[in-house]
Design a protein around this motif. Sequence first.
Motif, PDB file in Angstrom:
ATOM      1  N   GLU A  16       1.106  -1.074  -0.226  1.00 26.92           N
ATOM      2  CA  GLU A  16       0.530   0.154   0.106  1.00 26.92           C
ATOM      3  C   GLU A  16       1.279   1.293  -0.231  1.00 26.92           C
ATOM      4  OE1 GLU A  16      -1.564   3.524   1.602  1.00 26.92           O
ATOM      5  OE2 GLU A  16      -0.355   2.414   2.537  1.00 26.92           O
ATOM      6  N   VAL A  17       2.140   0.960   1.065  1.00 26.13           N
ATOM      7  CA  VAL A  17       2.263   2.454   0.545  1.00 26.13           C
ATOM      8  C   VAL A  17       3.441   2.585  -0.388  1.00 26.13           C
ATOM      9  CG1 VAL A  17       5.371   1.188   1.521  1.00 26.13           C
ATOM     10  CG2 VAL A  17       4.525   4.224   2.353  1.00 26.13           C
ATOM     11  N   VAL A  18       3.604   1.787  -1.101  1.00 29.21           N
ATOM     12  CA  VAL A  18       4.619   2.125  -2.544  1.00 29.21           C
ATOM     13  C   VAL A  18       3.095   2.315  -3.399  1.00 29.21           C
ATOM     14  CG1 VAL A  18       5.282   1.048  -5.144  1.00 29.21           C
ATOM     15  CG2 VAL A  18       6.246   0.570  -2.576  1.00 29.21           C
ATOM     16  N   THR A  19       1.713   2.191  -2.965  1.00 27.85           N
ATOM     17  CA  THR A  19       1.299   2.105  -4.147  1.00 27.85           C
ATOM     18  C   THR A  19       0.382   3.972  -3.814  1.00 27.85           C
ATOM     19  OG1 THR A  19      -0.817   1.578  -2.811  1.00 27.85           O
ATOM     20  CG2 THR A  19       0.552   0.244  -5.361  1.00 27.85           C
ATOM     21  N   ARG A  20       0.164   3.671  -2.886  1.00 28.66           N
ATOM     22  CA  ARG A  20       0.043   5.966  -1.882  1.00 28.66           C
ATOM     23  C   ARG A  20       1.202   6.335  -3.030  1.00 28.66           C
ATOM     24  NH1 ARG A  20       1.259   7.403   3.848  1.00 28.66           N
ATOM     25  NH2 ARG A  20       1.428   4.610   3.881  1.00 28.66           N
ATOM     26  N   TYR A  21       2.123   5.848  -2.450  1.00 32.02           N
ATOM     27  CA  TYR A  21       3.592   7.219  -2.706  1.00 32.02           C
ATOM     28  C   TYR A  21       3.013   7.176  -4.220  1.00 32.02           C
ATOM     29  CZ  TYR A  21       7.795   8.915  -5.357  1.00 32.02           C
ATOM     30  OH  TYR A  21       8.424   9.538  -5.978  1.00 32.02           O
ATOM     31  N   LEU A  22       3.325   5.927  -5.317  1.00 30.82           N
ATOM     32  CA  LEU A  22       3.276   6.529  -6.866  1.00 30.82           C
ATOM     33  C   LEU A  22       2.167   7.320  -6.920  1.00 30.82           C
ATOM     34  CD1 LEU A  22       4.192   3.023  -8.274  1.00 30.82           C
ATOM     35  CD2 LEU A  22       6.033   4.750  -7.885  1.00 30.82           C
ATOM     36  N   ALA A  23       0.902   7.238  -7.176  1.00 32.57           N
ATOM     37  CA  ALA A  23      -0.178   7.872  -6.947  1.00 32.57           C
ATOM     38  C   ALA A  23      -0.591   9.278  -6.625  1.00 32.57           C
ATOM     39  CB  ALA A  23      -2.011   7.119  -5.845  1.00 32.57           C
ATOM     40  N   ALA A  24       0.324   9.353  -5.552  1.00 30.79           N
ATOM     41  CA  ALA A  24      -0.050  10.732  -4.737  1.00 30.79           C
ATOM     42  C   ALA A  24       1.973  11.636  -6.045  1.00 30.79           C
ATOM     43  CB  ALA A  24       1.002  11.043  -3.243  1.00 30.79           C
ATOM     44  N   HIS A  25       2.740  11.004  -6.283  1.00 30.42           N
ATOM     45  CA  HIS A  25       4.107  12.041  -7.073  1.00 30.42           C
ATOM     46  C   HIS A  25       3.493  11.798  -8.492  1.00 30.42           C
ATOM     47  CE1 HIS A  25       7.340  12.996  -8.466  1.00 30.42           C
ATOM     48  NE2 HIS A  25       7.631  11.741  -9.298  1.00 30.42           N
ATOM     49  N   ARG A  26       1.938  10.961  -8.814  1.00 26.19           N
ATOM     50  CA  ARG A  26       1.400  10.924  -9.784  1.00 26.19           C
ATOM     51  C   ARG A  26       0.537  12.164 -10.699  1.00 26.19           C
ATOM     52  NH1 ARG A  26      -1.486   6.615 -10.517  1.00 26.19           N
ATOM     53  NH2 ARG A  26       0.144   5.256 -10.833  1.00 26.19           N
ATOM     54  N   VAL A  27      -0.097  12.522  -9.496  1.00 27.40           N
ATOM     55  CA  VAL A  27      -1.067  13.895  -9.250  1.00 27.40           C
ATOM     56  C   VAL A  27       0.225  14.722  -8.584  1.00 27.40           C
ATOM     57  CG1 VAL A  27      -2.682  12.256  -9.520  1.00 27.40           C
ATOM     58  CG2 VAL A  27      -1.799  13.090  -7.284  1.00 27.40           C
ATOM     59  N   ASP A  29       0.974  15.440  -5.705  1.00 28.35           N
ATOM     60  CA  ASP A  29       0.133  15.378  -4.400  1.00 28.35           C
ATOM     61  C   ASP A  29       1.256  15.873  -3.661  1.00 28.35           C
ATOM     62  OD1 ASP A  29      -0.791  15.737  -1.828  1.00 28.35           O
ATOM     63  OD2 ASP A  29      -1.813  14.203  -2.328  1.00 28.35           O
ATOM     64  N   THR A  30       2.028  16.453  -2.884  1.00 27.80           N
ATOM     65  CA  THR A  30       3.686  16.250  -2.404  1.00 27.80           C
ATOM     66  C   THR A  30       3.063  15.809  -1.154  1.00 27.80           C
ATOM     67  OG1 THR A  30       4.528  17.835  -3.756  1.00 27.80           O
ATOM     68  CG2 THR A  30       5.258  17.554  -1.240  1.00 27.80           C
ATOM     69  N   ALA A  31       2.307  16.281  -0.481  1.00 29.08           N
ATOM     70  CA  ALA A  31       1.977  16.765   1.376  1.00 29.08           C
ATOM     71  C   ALA A  31       1.836  14.808   1.346  1.00 29.08           C
ATOM     72  CB  ALA A  31       0.659  17.067   0.750  1.00 29.08           C
ATOM     73  N   THR A  32       0.506  14.400   0.579  1.00 33.81           N
ATOM     74  CA  THR A  32       0.519  12.519   0.627  1.00 33.81           C
ATOM     75  C   THR A  32       2.327  12.062   0.181  1.00 33.81           C
ATOM     76  OG1 THR A  32      -1.520  13.283   0.389  1.00 33.81           O
ATOM     77  CG2 THR A  32      -1.135  10.571  -0.521  1.00 33.81           C
ATOM     78  N   ALA A  33       2.073  12.248  -0.854  1.00 39.59           N
ATOM     79  CA  ALA A  33       3.793  11.712  -0.761  1.00 39.59           C
ATOM     80  C   ALA A  33       4.745  11.299  -0.177  1.00 39.59           C
ATOM     81  CB  ALA A  33       4.313  12.085  -2.571  1.00 39.59           C
ATOM     82  N   ILE A  34       5.080  12.498   0.934  1.00 37.49           N
ATOM     83  CA  ILE A  34       5.843  12.059   1.849  1.00 37.49           C
ATOM     84  C   ILE A  34       5.399  11.486   3.029  1.00 37.49           C
ATOM     85  CG2 ILE A  34       5.349  14.757   2.184  1.00 37.49           C
ATOM     86  CD1 ILE A  34       8.574  13.438   1.643  1.00 37.49           C
ATOM     87  N   THR A  35       4.085  11.251   2.661  1.00 40.30           N
ATOM     88  CA  THR A  35       3.713  10.753   4.600  1.00 40.30           C
ATOM     89  C   THR A  35       4.577   9.175   4.079  1.00 40.30           C
ATOM     90  OG1 THR A  35       1.929  10.051   3.206  1.00 40.30           O
ATOM     91  CG2 THR A  35       1.915  11.950   4.567  1.00 40.30           C
ATOM     92  N   ALA A  36       4.565   9.137   2.868  1.00 39.25           N
ATOM     93  CA  ALA A  36       5.079   7.135   2.288  1.00 39.25           C
ATOM     94  C   ALA A  36       6.090   7.404   2.976  1.00 39.25           C
ATOM     95  CB  ALA A  36       4.759   7.544   0.867  1.00 39.25           C
ATOM     96  N   PHE A  37       7.745   8.332   3.887  1.00 35.87           N
ATOM     97  CA  PHE A  37       9.075   7.540   3.251  1.00 35.87           C
ATOM     98  C   PHE A  37       9.383   8.301   5.001  1.00 35.87           C
ATOM     99  CE2 PHE A  37       8.449   9.445  -0.709  1.00 35.87           C
ATOM    100  CZ  PHE A  37       9.673   9.070  -1.322  1.00 35.87           C
ATOM    101  N   THR A  38      10.265   7.306   5.533  1.00 36.25           N
ATOM    102  CA  THR A  38      10.875   7.592   6.828  1.00 36.25           C
ATOM    103  C   THR A  38      11.496   8.853   6.324  1.00 36.25           C
ATOM    104  OG1 THR A  38      12.815   6.190   5.719  1.00 36.25           O
ATOM    105  CG2 THR A  38      11.113   4.386   6.733  1.00 36.25           C
ATOM    106  N   GLY A  39      11.716   8.944   7.873  1.00 41.79           N
ATOM    107  CA  GLY A  39      12.568  10.579   8.285  1.00 41.79           C
ATOM    108  C   GLY A  39      13.474  10.169   7.668  1.00 41.79           C
ATOM    109  N   ASP A  40      14.012   9.331   8.126  1.00 39.91           N
ATOM    110  CA  ASP A  40      15.499   9.150   7.398  1.00 39.91           C
ATOM    111  C   ASP A  40      15.866   8.962   5.583  1.00 39.91           C
ATOM    112  OD1 ASP A  40      15.151   6.786   7.921  1.00 39.91           O
ATOM    113  OD2 ASP A  40      16.790   6.091   8.927  1.00 39.91           O
ATOM    114  N   ALA A  41      14.922   8.319   4.992  1.00 44.75           N
ATOM    115  CA  ALA A  41      14.981   8.107   3.481  1.00 44.75           C
ATOM    116  C   ALA A  41      15.915   8.863   2.805  1.00 44.75           C
ATOM    117  CB  ALA A  41      13.597   8.307   2.749  1.00 44.75           C
TER     118      ALA A  41
END
Length: 119
Positions: A16-27, A29-41
Motif C-alpha cells: 500500500e505504501v508504494v501504491t500510495r506514493y506512486l498515486a500521489a506523485h502522479r498527481v 500531491d507532495t503532502a501525501t507523497a511525503i507521508t510514504a517516507f521514513t524520516g531518514d529516507a
Amino acid sequence: MSATGLRPIPTADLPEVVTRYLAAHRVRDTATAITAFTGDAVVTDEGATRRGTAAIEEWLATAASEYTYTTELTGAERADARHYVAVQHLEGDFPGGTVDLRYRFTLRDGLIERLEIGV
C-alpha cells in the motif's frame, strides 16, 4: 525468480505504501507523497541523492516540473518483504518522449526507506 532475485508480481500486489506514493506523485500531491517516507529516507533520481524528508519534499515539489507527461504502472517485481520494483511508462514532452523507469523501493516499518529511480 530472476538472476537479480526479483520475481514478477501483479501490480495489485505492491505494498500500500508504494501504491500510495506512486498515486500521489502522479498527481503531484507532495503532502501525501511525503507521508510514504521514513524520516531518514534516501531518494536517488537523475544521478542526485536526497536525504531526509525536507530534501525529498523539495525534490517532490520540483521533480520534472519543466515537462508535461503521463505515467502508467506497467509492471511490478518483488525480491522479498522489503524490496520491490515498480515499472512506470512515461510519455510526454521531455527529451525522447517516452521512457520506462524502474522505481526500486526498500521498505522499513511500513514506509519507504530508500527509492532509486532509473532505467
